[in-house]
Design an enzyme around this catalytic site. Structure first.
Site, mmCIF file in Angstrom:
data_model
loop_
_atom_site.group_PDB
_atom_site.id
_atom_site.type_symbol
_atom_site.label_atom_id
_atom_site.label_comp_id
_atom_site.label_asym_id
_atom_site.label_seq_id
_atom_site.Cartn_x
_atom_site.Cartn_y
_atom_site.Cartn_z
ATOM 1 N N GLY A 1 0.822 -1.204 0.000
ATOM 2 C CA GLY A 1 0.000 0.000 0.000
ATOM 3 C C GLY A 1 0.850 1.246 0.000
ATOM 4 N N GLN B 1 3.351 9.877 1.049
ATOM 5 C CA GLN B 1 4.617 9.136 0.945
ATOM 6 C C GLN B 1 5.376 9.451 -0.342
ATOM 7 O OE1 GLN B 1 2.666 5.164 1.959
ATOM 8 N NE2 GLN B 1 4.700 4.917 2.838
ATOM 9 N N CYS C 1 6.674 -0.366 7.042
ATOM 10 C CA CYS C 1 6.213 0.758 6.234
ATOM 11 C C CYS C 1 7.323 1.164 5.282
ATOM 12 C CB CYS C 1 5.852 1.929 7.146
ATOM 13 S SG CYS C 1 5.377 3.412 6.255
ATOM 14 N N LEU C 2 6.950 1.425 4.039
ATOM 15 C CA LEU C 2 7.951 1.829 3.041
ATOM 16 C C LEU C 2 8.653 3.129 3.437
ATOM 17 C CD1 LEU C 2 5.822 1.022 -0.126
ATOM 18 C CD2 LEU C 2 7.873 -0.213 0.623
ATOM 19 N N HIS D 1 -3.641 1.348 7.959
ATOM 20 C CA HIS D 1 -2.275 1.893 7.878
ATOM 21 C C HIS D 1 -2.221 3.085 6.913
ATOM 22 C CE1 HIS D 1 2.263 1.247 7.763
ATOM 23 N NE2 HIS D 1 2.068 2.012 6.713
ATOM 24 N N GLU D 2 -2.825 2.922 5.729
ATOM 25 C CA GLU D 2 -2.747 4.004 4.727
ATOM 26 C C GLU D 2 -3.575 5.215 5.135
ATOM 27 O OE1 GLU D 2 -0.374 3.552 2.887
ATOM 28 O OE2 GLU D 2 -0.261 1.387 3.003
ATOM 29 N N HIS E 1 -1.683 7.267 7.450
ATOM 30 C CA HIS E 1 -0.709 8.126 6.743
ATOM 31 C C HIS E 1 -1.330 9.476 6.375
ATOM 32 C CE1 HIS E 1 3.068 6.070 6.053
ATOM 33 N NE2 HIS E 1 2.487 4.976 5.604
HETATM 34 NI NI NI Z 1 3.314 3.027 5.394
#
Ligand code: NI
Length: 169
Positions: free
Chosen positions: A46, A51, A90-91, A132-133, A136
């Site tokens: 995701g 991000q 997380c990226l 999670h997204e 963000h």
């Molecule tokens: Ni993330």
């Protein structure tokens, strides 16, 4: 289409509350396409627009159990049920995983890329990714949700192979 750079902590954009999208015009459509391409190029399931440096309420999710990418504009969680412990990465926080509590089931709504209002009932990885997204978009990272600092671990190369449920989202 283009693969965009994924911002990592402590980039301030990750901590901003993202703005509502008023019109899904050409620039937002392009952002969505680029986010999907960026996500497929990355080891994650995701991605939220902040991000990639756009402080807008847009998320994309690609999980194995869904054939097509899920795109949600102005997403909101409307209902959650139950609790479970997730091993989450997380990226934007590369190299770490942490233990967080997420809902077992999540219902979310928002608009798809075509501007149509959609509602998604999810469990498992998709439910986790939705929470999670959407976090963000509110400037919240999973590392804010740890019970204690010892719930955060450096990712070992073996984790990538052994732990199927450890994913970066
Ligand atoms: Ni993330």
């Amino acid at each position: 289409m283009a693969v965009l750079q994924i911002l990592t902590v402590p980039d301030p954009v990750l901590r901003q509350k993202a703005k509502q999208v008023k019109v899904i015009g050409p620039s937002v459509k392009k952002l969505i396409k680029n986010m999907c391409e960026t996500l497929h190029d990355a080891p994650g399931v995701g991605l939220a627009a902040p991000q990639v440096g756009s402080s807008l309420r847009v998320i994309v999710i690609s999980v194995p159990e869904e054939e097509e990418d899920i795109v949600l504009v102005n997403p909101e969680i409307v209902k959650t049920k139950g609790e479970r412990i997730c091993q989450e990465g997380c990226l934007s926080v590369p190299g770490y995983i942490g233990e967080v509590i997420r809902a077992e089931k999540v219902t979310a709504k928002g608009k798809n890329a075509g501007g149509k209002e959609i509602r998604i009932r999810a469990e498992g990885l998709l439910a986790e990714a939705l929470e999670h997204e959407i976090d963000h978009l509110n400037g919240v990272l999973y590392i804010d949700k740890l019970d204690s600092p010892d719930k955060l671990h450096k990712l070992q190369p073996s984790d990538m192979v052994d732990e199927e449920d450890t994913v970066e989202i």
